[in-house]
Structures are given as C-alpha cells and as structure tokens.
Design a protein around this motif. Sequence first.
Motif, PDB file in Angstrom:
ATOM      1  N   GLY A 194      14.689  10.201  -1.636  1.00 45.36           N
ATOM      2  CA  GLY A 194      15.080  10.724  -0.339  1.00 45.36           C
ATOM      3  C   GLY A 194      13.861  11.119   0.470  1.00 45.36           C
ATOM      4  O   GLY A 194      12.719  11.006   0.026  1.00 45.36           O
ATOM      5  N   ALA A 195      14.091  11.635   1.668  1.00 43.05           N
ATOM      6  CA  ALA A 195      12.991  11.981   2.569  1.00 43.05           C
ATOM      7  C   ALA A 195      12.105  13.078   2.001  1.00 43.05           C
ATOM      8  O   ALA A 195      10.926  13.179   2.353  1.00 43.05           O
ATOM      9  CB  ALA A 195      13.552  12.405   3.926  1.00 43.05           C
ATOM     10  N   ARG A 196      12.656  13.902   1.098  1.00 42.21           N
ATOM     11  CA  ARG A 196      11.870  14.992   0.512  1.00 42.21           C
ATOM     12  C   ARG A 196      11.194  14.586  -0.790  1.00 42.21           C
ATOM     13  O   ARG A 196      10.578  15.413  -1.461  1.00 42.21           O
ATOM     14  CB  ARG A 196      12.760  16.204   0.281  1.00 42.21           C
ATOM     15  N   GLY A 197      11.349  13.330  -1.166  1.00 44.31           N
ATOM     16  CA  GLY A 197      10.604  12.839  -2.309  1.00 44.31           C
ATOM     17  C   GLY A 197      11.288  12.912  -3.650  1.00 44.31           C
ATOM     18  O   GLY A 197      10.667  12.620  -4.667  1.00 44.31           O
TER      19      GLY A 197
ATOM     20  N   SER B 242       5.837  15.465  -6.347  1.00 46.13           N
ATOM     21  CA  SER B 242       5.124  15.519  -7.625  1.00 46.13           C
ATOM     22  C   SER B 242       6.070  15.477  -8.820  1.00 46.13           C
ATOM     23  O   SER B 242       5.690  15.037  -9.900  1.00 46.13           O
ATOM     24  CB  SER B 242       4.282  16.801  -7.685  1.00 46.13           C
ATOM     25  N   ASP B 243       7.315  15.930  -8.595  1.00 47.17           N
ATOM     26  CA  ASP B 243       8.300  15.924  -9.682  1.00 47.17           C
ATOM     27  C   ASP B 243       9.401  14.903  -9.426  1.00 47.17           C
ATOM     28  O   ASP B 243      10.546  15.091  -9.834  1.00 47.17           O
ATOM     29  CB  ASP B 243       8.910  17.315  -9.868  1.00 47.17           C
ATOM     30  N   ALA B 244       9.054  13.799  -8.751  1.00 46.75           N
ATOM     31  CA  ALA B 244      10.063  12.780  -8.423  1.00 46.75           C
ATOM     32  C   ALA B 244      10.599  12.087  -9.656  1.00 46.75           C
ATOM     33  O   ALA B 244      11.703  11.545  -9.643  1.00 46.75           O
ATOM     34  CB  ALA B 244       9.468  11.749  -7.465  1.00 46.75           C
ATOM     35  N   GLY B 245       9.842  12.072 -10.716  1.00 51.02           N
ATOM     36  CA  GLY B 245      10.293  11.417 -11.932  1.00 51.02           C
ATOM     37  C   GLY B 245      10.314   9.908 -11.773  1.00 51.02           C
ATOM     38  O   GLY B 245       9.542   9.321 -11.018  1.00 51.02           O
ATOM     39  N   ALA B 246      11.253   9.275 -12.476  1.00 53.44           N
ATOM     40  CA  ALA B 246      11.306   7.813 -12.511  1.00 53.44           C
ATOM     41  C   ALA B 246      12.329   7.228 -11.557  1.00 53.44           C
ATOM     42  O   ALA B 246      12.638   6.038 -11.635  1.00 53.44           O
ATOM     43  CB  ALA B 246      11.613   7.358 -13.943  1.00 53.44           C
ATOM     44  N   ALA B 247      12.886   8.033 -10.658  1.00 56.64           N
ATOM     45  CA  ALA B 247      13.918   7.539  -9.741  1.00 56.64           C
ATOM     46  C   ALA B 247      13.404   6.356  -8.937  1.00 56.64           C
ATOM     47  O   ALA B 247      12.298   6.399  -8.384  1.00 56.64           O
ATOM     48  CB  ALA B 247      14.376   8.644  -8.810  1.00 56.64           C
ATOM     49  N   LEU B 248      14.188   5.302  -8.843  1.00 57.81           N
ATOM     50  CA  LEU B 248      13.786   4.125  -8.078  1.00 57.81           C
ATOM     51  C   LEU B 248      13.771   4.409  -6.591  1.00 57.81           C
ATOM     52  O   LEU B 248      12.799   4.129  -5.891  1.00 57.81           O
ATOM     53  CB  LEU B 248      14.727   2.952  -8.383  1.00 57.81           C
ATOM     54  N   PHE B 249      14.854   4.980  -6.083  1.00 55.91           N
ATOM     55  CA  PHE B 249      14.951   5.259  -4.650  1.00 55.91           C
ATOM     56  C   PHE B 249      14.872   6.768  -4.415  1.00 55.91           C
ATOM     57  O   PHE B 249      15.539   7.549  -5.100  1.00 55.91           O
ATOM     58  CB  PHE B 249      16.250   4.707  -4.078  1.00 55.91           C
TER      59      PHE B 249
ATOM     60  N   ASP C  68      -0.650  10.076   8.255  1.00 54.92           N
ATOM     61  CA  ASP C  68       0.272  10.290   7.141  1.00 54.92           C
ATOM     62  C   ASP C  68       1.726  10.211   7.589  1.00 54.92           C
ATOM     63  O   ASP C  68       2.579   9.684   6.872  1.00 54.92           O
ATOM     64  CB  ASP C  68       0.005  11.659   6.503  1.00 54.92           C
ATOM     65  N   ALA C  69       2.021  10.728   8.776  1.00 51.71           N
ATOM     66  CA  ALA C  69       3.400  10.686   9.278  1.00 51.71           C
ATOM     67  C   ALA C  69       3.849   9.252   9.484  1.00 51.71           C
ATOM     68  O   ALA C  69       4.991   8.885   9.167  1.00 51.71           O
ATOM     69  CB  ALA C  69       3.509  11.470  10.586  1.00 51.71           C
ATOM     70  N   ALA C  70       2.953   8.416  10.006  1.00 48.36           N
ATOM     71  CA  ALA C  70       3.294   7.012  10.215  1.00 48.36           C
ATOM     72  C   ALA C  70       3.505   6.308   8.882  1.00 48.36           C
ATOM     73  O   ALA C  70       4.394   5.457   8.748  1.00 48.36           O
ATOM     74  CB  ALA C  70       2.188   6.323  11.011  1.00 48.36           C
ATOM     75  N   ALA C  71       2.684   6.656   7.885  1.00 46.64           N
ATOM     76  CA  ALA C  71       2.824   6.047   6.564  1.00 46.64           C
ATOM     77  C   ALA C  71       4.163   6.408   5.946  1.00 46.64           C
ATOM     78  O   ALA C  71       4.823   5.568   5.327  1.00 46.64           O
ATOM     79  CB  ALA C  71       1.679   6.501   5.662  1.00 46.64           C
ATOM     80  N   THR C  72       4.591   7.650   6.149  1.00 45.56           N
ATOM     81  CA  THR C  72       5.888   8.079   5.622  1.00 45.56           C
ATOM     82  C   THR C  72       7.024   7.360   6.346  1.00 45.56           C
ATOM     83  O   THR C  72       7.990   6.918   5.717  1.00 45.56           O
ATOM     84  CB  THR C  72       6.050   9.599   5.776  1.00 45.56           C
ATOM     85  N   THR C  73       6.898   7.246   7.663  1.00 46.76           N
ATOM     86  CA  THR C  73       7.930   6.545   8.445  1.00 46.76           C
ATOM     87  C   THR C  73       8.068   5.099   7.988  1.00 46.76           C
ATOM     88  O   THR C  73       9.191   4.595   7.815  1.00 46.76           O
ATOM     89  CB  THR C  73       7.571   6.579   9.942  1.00 46.76           C
ATOM     90  N   ARG C  74       6.932   4.453   7.786  1.00 46.39           N
ATOM     91  CA  ARG C  74       6.970   3.062   7.329  1.00 46.39           C
ATOM     92  C   ARG C  74       7.568   2.963   5.928  1.00 46.39           C
ATOM     93  O   ARG C  74       8.378   2.071   5.649  1.00 46.39           O
ATOM     94  CB  ARG C  74       5.560   2.470   7.345  1.00 46.39           C
TER      95      ARG C  74
ATOM     96  N   GLY D  64       4.778   5.805  -3.360  1.00 49.08           N
ATOM     97  CA  GLY D  64       3.937   6.982  -3.550  1.00 49.08           C
ATOM     98  C   GLY D  64       3.746   7.806  -2.304  1.00 49.08           C
ATOM     99  O   GLY D  64       3.456   9.009  -2.380  1.00 49.08           O
ATOM    100  N   ALA D  65       3.923   7.196  -1.129  1.00 50.70           N
ATOM    101  CA  ALA D  65       3.769   7.941   0.124  1.00 50.70           C
ATOM    102  C   ALA D  65       4.911   8.913   0.352  1.00 50.70           C
ATOM    103  O   ALA D  65       4.805   9.830   1.178  1.00 50.70           O
ATOM    104  CB  ALA D  65       3.679   6.970   1.305  1.00 50.70           C
ATOM    105  N   VAL D  66       6.016   8.724  -0.375  1.00 50.51           N
ATOM    106  CA  VAL D  66       7.197   9.571  -0.213  1.00 50.51           C
ATOM    107  C   VAL D  66       7.399  10.481  -1.415  1.00 50.51           C
ATOM    108  O   VAL D  66       7.901  11.596  -1.292  1.00 50.51           O
ATOM    109  CB  VAL D  66       8.456   8.691  -0.016  1.00 50.51           C
ATOM    110  N   ALA D  67       7.002  10.026  -2.606  1.00 44.67           N
ATOM    111  CA  ALA D  67       7.347  10.691  -3.858  1.00 44.67           C
ATOM    112  C   ALA D  67       6.790  12.106  -3.949  1.00 44.67           C
ATOM    113  O   ALA D  67       5.607  12.345  -3.659  1.00 44.67           O
ATOM    114  CB  ALA D  67       6.852   9.859  -5.036  1.00 44.67           C
TER     115      ALA D  67
END
Length: 343
Positions: free
Chosen positions: A259-262, A250-257, A171-177, A245-248
């Motif tokens: 941050g590291a905390r989703g 649960s309450d990320a909403g519709a934001a395109l970009f 999972d950490a590698a997936a987030t890094t990528r 989805g690997a970063v988002a």
Amino acid sequence: MSAQGGPVDSAPADRRDPGAADTTACATRAELLDAFARYLDLQRGLSAHTVRAYLGDLADLLTFLGVGEADGEPVGPALDSLDLSDLRAWLATMSADGAARATLARRSAACRTFSTWAHRNGMLAADVAARLRSPRADGRLPSVLTPAQATALLDAAADVAATAGAATDDDAAATTRALALRDRAILEALYATGVRVSELCALDLGDVDATRRTMRVLGKGNKERTVPYGGPAATALEDWLAVRGAVAASDAGAALFLGARGHRIGPRAVREIVHRAAARADVPDLGPHGLRHSAATHVLSGGADLRSVQELLGHSSLATTQRYTHVSAERLRAVYAQAFPRA
C-alpha cells in the motif's frame, strides 16, 4: 418462539469439536461470537472475509432473537427456544426488505454452520437448521468487460505508469511512479490470473515464479493452486518489483503488493485502484471480482474447457464454473445470427 426443552448442559464428548470444550460456557453474546469466530478460523480454515460475513450474520440473528449488544447480554434463553421457524422468519424479514438471493443463501449457510457447531458443543438441543433450505441463486453474473474493453483498461494503466512522476526527479516523484507501476501490475495480475482480491493481497514475493510465469495462490479453505500469467503481466510485475523498494516500509516483509504506506496492500485499496482505472479508461465500472469474471469469460470463450477454468479460478465445484457457459452460448448465437442465411 417455540420451546425445544430445557438448557443443554453438555454434549457427548466424542461429538465435540477438538479444542472446543469451553464453548458450553458461552453465556454472553460476545463470548458466543468469539468462540464461533475461533471455530471458523482455526478449525474450518475459512477466509477472513467469510469469517467476518458469518459473524455478521450470527450477530444479526441474535439481534432478531432479542439478544442485544449490551455487555453481558445472555444468549442461553434465546438458544434454548430457537427452532426452525425462527430462522425462516429471520430470512423472510430480510427477503421482505429486499435482500438479494445471494445474500439470503449465504445467511442460510451461516445458520447451518452455526447450528451444527452449537449442537455438537451442547449449546442447542438439536441441529435446528439442518432442514433449512437456501434460496436458489439466480445464477446471474455481474457485468463483464469485452476483450476490447479489458485491453483499453490495461493500456490506460500502462500509459499512466509510463508518465507518472516524469515532471520532476525527486523522492515524491519516485514514489508516484512506483505506485503507478504497482497499480498496473495489480490490474494485469487480476485479469491475467482471475484470482480473488483476497488471494492477490495475500501473495508474497516467493509465490511468483517469473521463469515459469506462474503464481502460487492460497484460496478458500486454505487450498493451494498454481495459476499461469502471460507476457504483459510478466512485464508489469517485473517493472513493479524493480521499484518496490521506493515504497516498501522497513517492516514490509515479503508482501508482493504494498500500500501507499509501505505495508501489505488491503482489498479496499485494490478495489479503489480498479474503480479508478475503469473510470480513467471510460469502460463500465467494475471491481476486482468483475475482472475475475471477465478473465474467466474470455478464457472460456477462447476455447478452454470447463475443468481448466475451474482449476484456474479455484472453484471447489464444477457447477460454479458452469455459470460461465451462458457467455459461450451467447457468442454462439451471435455467430449463428451473422453466418446463417435464415437466422
């Protein structure tokens, strides 16, 4: 300070800003700043960045006038005696301290906006800043990348995205990528569209039309415009959306970009991404606005007309876009020097 008469209790009802009937009760510094912030945001529709800047300018002016930050500090005496000479003295002090002309120009604009608003709402006896002139901007643009340097920057980001997280498969590698792909998409989008960093951060998923390769951008003054982007940016965005989805959160909403905390990414994080990418690619250091200037310069040098570049950048005045013509003039001189036998 020279007196301008006694306190003003009210302003003609037909001259007050809608919904601002309580501004004459702004007895303290904090209340005045809060009311001015509401006006800038709700009535003028200025960007959050501009609102913060104008509030900082007004706070600095109040301090210069002797209205400190202590709770309950009254503003009435300072406003009752405020005149044009006070504003000029404030600006002169900053100029002597080495403030840039662009900063002085913005602070002059903040003064005029505040003065007009305060006068209309009965807090000033006159619009004291109506005759305040802004220093003439020097018209210089920040350093821009050459097309080759811009290519190097984006190629380096693509290389990082291609190898990030490849050593492991967790999972950490997936987030890094995912974050590396996000960084590449952000850099491609900034350069391809020339949008402001605040505009990029505000983009939602629904603002991107992948079929037409356009983005719907909400710019200064809540003005909406549509900007195109090319193939490399389209690929980068598609790759990012596939792993978002690997970063988002649960309450990320519709934001395109994100941050590291989703959650929706902020301007500071985007600036750090651009600075890191410039250092990695060994190109001149610049921020998101430098990429915006680079994009505009390269589009104009490539033959685009000023009106099209104005629309791309969201400039309200063509005069702002005309600053980029110096680049074309420099390019013309270089071509002339190379091609003309008596250059």
